[in-house]
Design a protein around this motif. Structure first.
Motif, PDB file in Angstrom:
ATOM      1  N   SER A 156       0.640  -1.244   0.045  1.00 31.97           N
ATOM      2  CA  SER A 156       0.124  -0.015  -0.065  1.00 31.97           C
ATOM      3  C   SER A 156       0.918   1.190   0.035  1.00 31.97           C
ATOM      4  O   SER A 156       1.980   1.166   0.145  1.00 31.97           O
ATOM      5  N   GLU A 157       0.079   2.366  -0.203  1.00 31.41           N
ATOM      6  CA  GLU A 157       0.832   3.575  -0.045  1.00 31.41           C
ATOM      7  C   GLU A 157       1.599   4.002   1.085  1.00 31.41           C
ATOM      8  O   GLU A 157       2.334   4.856   1.147  1.00 31.41           O
ATOM      9  N   THR A 158       1.163   3.369   2.295  1.00 33.03           N
ATOM     10  CA  THR A 158       1.663   3.623   3.466  1.00 33.03           C
ATOM     11  C   THR A 158       3.010   2.977   3.811  1.00 33.03           C
ATOM     12  O   THR A 158       3.624   3.027   4.762  1.00 33.03           O
ATOM     13  N   GLY A 159       3.296   1.952   2.742  1.00 33.49           N
ATOM     14  CA  GLY A 159       4.575   1.102   2.939  1.00 33.49           C
ATOM     15  C   GLY A 159       4.399  -0.128   3.541  1.00 33.49           C
ATOM     16  O   GLY A 159       5.371  -0.965   3.390  1.00 33.49           O
ATOM     17  N   GLU A 160       2.972  -0.306   3.878  1.00 35.59           N
ATOM     18  CA  GLU A 160       3.054  -1.978   4.362  1.00 35.59           C
ATOM     19  C   GLU A 160       2.941  -2.845   3.319  1.00 35.59           C
ATOM     20  O   GLU A 160       2.376  -2.543   2.123  1.00 35.59           O
ATOM     21  N   VAL A 161       3.234  -4.062   3.543  1.00 34.17           N
ATOM     22  CA  VAL A 161       3.312  -5.235   2.499  1.00 34.17           C
ATOM     23  C   VAL A 161       2.781  -6.294   3.179  1.00 34.17           C
ATOM     24  O   VAL A 161       2.816  -6.527   4.468  1.00 34.17           O
ATOM     25  N   ALA A 162       1.960  -6.963   2.448  1.00 37.48           N
ATOM     26  CA  ALA A 162       1.182  -8.213   3.145  1.00 37.48           C
ATOM     27  C   ALA A 162       1.286  -9.592   2.142  1.00 37.48           C
ATOM     28  O   ALA A 162       1.240  -9.328   0.995  1.00 37.48           O
ATOM     29  N   LEU A 163       1.533 -10.670   2.671  1.00 36.89           N
ATOM     30  CA  LEU A 163       1.445 -11.894   2.054  1.00 36.89           C
ATOM     31  C   LEU A 163      -0.035 -12.628   2.421  1.00 36.89           C
ATOM     32  O   LEU A 163      -0.148 -12.804   3.262  1.00 36.89           O
ATOM     33  N   TRP A 164      -0.399 -13.191   1.198  1.00 36.17           N
ATOM     34  CA  TRP A 164      -1.913 -13.772   1.368  1.00 36.17           C
ATOM     35  C   TRP A 164      -1.868 -14.889   0.852  1.00 36.17           C
ATOM     36  O   TRP A 164      -1.294 -15.338  -0.258  1.00 36.17           O
ATOM     37  N   LEU A 165      -2.527 -16.127   1.456  1.00 31.23           N
ATOM     38  CA  LEU A 165      -2.541 -17.466   1.013  1.00 31.23           C
ATOM     39  C   LEU A 165      -4.069 -17.634   0.403  1.00 31.23           C
ATOM     40  O   LEU A 165      -5.235 -17.294   1.067  1.00 31.23           O
ATOM     41  N   ARG A 166      -4.187 -17.992  -0.936  1.00 42.21           N
ATOM     42  CA  ARG A 166      -5.537 -18.387  -1.498  1.00 42.21           C
ATOM     43  C   ARG A 166      -5.813 -19.988  -1.350  1.00 42.21           C
ATOM     44  O   ARG A 166      -4.909 -20.662  -1.449  1.00 42.21           O
ATOM     45  N   GLN A 167      -6.860 -20.189  -0.758  1.00 39.41           N
ATOM     46  CA  GLN A 167      -7.441 -21.678  -0.526  1.00 39.41           C
ATOM     47  C   GLN A 167      -8.861 -21.440  -1.162  1.00 39.41           C
ATOM     48  O   GLN A 167      -9.762 -20.772  -0.558  1.00 39.41           O
ATOM     49  N   THR A 168      -9.179 -22.216  -2.145  1.00 37.29           N
ATOM     50  CA  THR A 168     -10.524 -22.363  -2.738  1.00 37.29           C
ATOM     51  C   THR A 168     -11.022 -21.137  -2.933  1.00 37.29           C
ATOM     52  O   THR A 168     -10.383 -20.362  -3.618  1.00 37.29           O
ATOM     53  N   ASN A 169     -11.941 -20.418  -2.360  1.00 39.80           N
ATOM     54  CA  ASN A 169     -12.551 -19.215  -2.638  1.00 39.80           C
ATOM     55  C   ASN A 169     -12.320 -18.320  -1.563  1.00 39.80           C
ATOM     56  O   ASN A 169     -13.261 -17.515  -1.381  1.00 39.80           O
ATOM     57  N   ALA A 170     -11.299 -18.380  -0.781  1.00 36.89           N
ATOM     58  CA  ALA A 170     -10.946 -17.520   0.200  1.00 36.89           C
ATOM     59  C   ALA A 170      -9.392 -16.923   0.409  1.00 36.89           C
ATOM     60  O   ALA A 170      -8.831 -17.878  -0.211  1.00 36.89           O
ATOM     61  N   VAL A 171      -9.274 -16.096   0.593  1.00 34.89           N
ATOM     62  CA  VAL A 171      -7.670 -15.626   0.946  1.00 34.89           C
ATOM     63  C   VAL A 171      -7.435 -15.190   2.494  1.00 34.89           C
ATOM     64  O   VAL A 171      -8.391 -14.485   2.957  1.00 34.89           O
ATOM     65  N   TYR A 172      -6.126 -15.592   3.068  1.00 29.24           N
ATOM     66  CA  TYR A 172      -6.102 -15.635   4.249  1.00 29.24           C
ATOM     67  C   TYR A 172      -4.758 -14.714   4.329  1.00 29.24           C
ATOM     68  O   TYR A 172      -3.615 -15.263   3.751  1.00 29.24           O
ATOM     69  N   PRO A 173      -4.448 -13.810   5.282  1.00 30.60           N
ATOM     70  CA  PRO A 173      -3.206 -13.255   5.503  1.00 30.60           C
ATOM     71  C   PRO A 173      -2.273 -14.238   5.983  1.00 30.60           C
ATOM     72  O   PRO A 173      -2.684 -14.914   7.115  1.00 30.60           O
ATOM     73  N   VAL A 174      -1.273 -14.203   5.803  1.00 29.70           N
ATOM     74  CA  VAL A 174       0.077 -14.859   6.022  1.00 29.70           C
ATOM     75  C   VAL A 174       0.977 -14.335   6.885  1.00 29.70           C
ATOM     76  O   VAL A 174       1.191 -14.598   8.067  1.00 29.70           O
ATOM     77  N   LEU A 175       1.385 -13.095   6.383  1.00 31.46           N
ATOM     78  CA  LEU A 175       2.348 -12.145   7.077  1.00 31.46           C
ATOM     79  C   LEU A 175       2.056 -10.798   6.637  1.00 31.46           C
ATOM     80  O   LEU A 175       1.414 -10.593   5.674  1.00 31.46           O
ATOM     81  N   ARG A 176       2.199  -9.822   7.683  1.00 28.55           N
ATOM     82  CA  ARG A 176       2.251  -8.374   7.131  1.00 28.55           C
ATOM     83  C   ARG A 176       3.192  -7.748   7.773  1.00 28.55           C
ATOM     84  O   ARG A 176       3.848  -7.938   8.828  1.00 28.55           O
ATOM     85  N   PHE A 177       4.129  -6.878   6.927  1.00 30.60           N
ATOM     86  CA  PHE A 177       5.041  -6.270   7.391  1.00 30.60           C
ATOM     87  C   PHE A 177       4.649  -4.848   7.504  1.00 30.60           C
ATOM     88  O   PHE A 177       4.405  -4.009   6.353  1.00 30.60           O
ATOM     89  N   PRO A 178       4.601  -4.283   8.543  1.00 32.21           N
ATOM     90  CA  PRO A 178       4.026  -2.812   8.616  1.00 32.21           C
ATOM     91  C   PRO A 178       4.920  -1.740   8.191  1.00 32.21           C
ATOM     92  O   PRO A 178       6.263  -2.127   8.013  1.00 32.21           O
ATOM     93  N   THR A 179       4.623  -0.600   8.043  1.00 30.71           N
ATOM     94  CA  THR A 179       5.346   0.393   7.437  1.00 30.71           C
ATOM     95  C   THR A 179       6.779   0.831   8.305  1.00 30.71           C
ATOM     96  O   THR A 179       6.552   0.590   9.371  1.00 30.71           O
ATOM     97  N   GLY A 180       7.571   0.869   7.447  1.00 26.14           N
ATOM     98  CA  GLY A 180       9.100   1.291   7.928  1.00 26.14           C
ATOM     99  C   GLY A 180       9.617  -0.184   8.656  1.00 26.14           C
ATOM    100  O   GLY A 180      10.860  -0.206   9.058  1.00 26.14           O
ATOM    101  N   LYS A 181       9.040  -1.305   8.275  1.00 23.23           N
ATOM    102  CA  LYS A 181       9.758  -2.561   8.939  1.00 23.23           C
ATOM    103  C   LYS A 181      10.405  -3.400   7.741  1.00 23.23           C
ATOM    104  O   LYS A 181      10.070  -3.369   6.712  1.00 23.23           O
TER     105      LYS A 181
END
Length: 181
Positions: A156-181
């Motif tokens: 995102s434009e705030t600098g946050e990065v996220a990794l998402w896992l797709r399973q069938t018809n849903a997406v789940y957060p795996v990791l989030r790297f907050p702004t500045g990390k």
């Protein structure tokens, strides 16, 4: 409509196809998209006027991804276009995106990011989205599909990065790297 040298100087994004024989580029103002032949640098096709007439209202191409020998272009109107390297529009689909700002494609899958922070996944054959979710509270600036894994990455434009896992018809957060990390 061929691009002129002035257009080539304004290319903002350039993506090579998987074969490495061609590259697609989009100008900074989103007015022109071109396919360049990498062997000799010649312009194979460009879609300045054809793509513009396919977009709605004042919409402009905003983001570009190359997959196989195709280009996938996301417009500010939320419409996704699939273009061949000879300049023809193979298909277009409305993805119900407030304003598409980033796109990536791998194989027949595509992910798009929106100004409102939503991420949208779809299949290029049907040109319709199959899954969407609120990835970030801020506008997305980057999206990616991880090769050989059911994973997506969003930023995102705030600098946050996220990794998402797709399973069938849903997406789940795996990791989030907050702004500045």
């Amino acid at each position: 409509v061929a691009l002129v040298a002035e257009d080539l100087g304004r290319i903002n994004e350039l993506f090579a196809t998987q074969s490495g024989q061609s590259a697609y580029g989009i100008t900074t103002d989103g007015v022109a998209v071109a396919c360049l032949k990498l062997a000799d640098g010649s312009i194979v096709g460009s879609w300045s006027s054809e793509l513009e007439s396919s977009l709605t209202g004042n919409a402009r191409p905003r983001s570009l991804a190359a997959v196989s020998e195709l280009a996938v272009v996301g417009g500010s109107d939320g419409i996704v276009h699939v273009l061949s390297n000879d300049g023809s529009i193979l298909g277009r689909g409305q993805w119900n995106i407030s304003e598409l700002v980033s796109i990536d494609a791998l194989g027949k899958d595509c992910i798009a990011g929106a100004q409102n922070g939503d991420a949208i996944v779809g299949h290029l054959n049907q040109l319709e989205h199959s899954l969407s979710w609120q990835a970030h509270p801020a506008p997305l600036t980057a999206v990616a599909i991880v090769p050989n894994a059911p994973l997506y990455i969003t930023g995102s434009e705030t600098g946050e990065v996220a990794l998402w896992l797709r399973q069938t018809n849903a997406v789940y957060p795996v990791l989030r790297f907050p702004t500045g990390k």
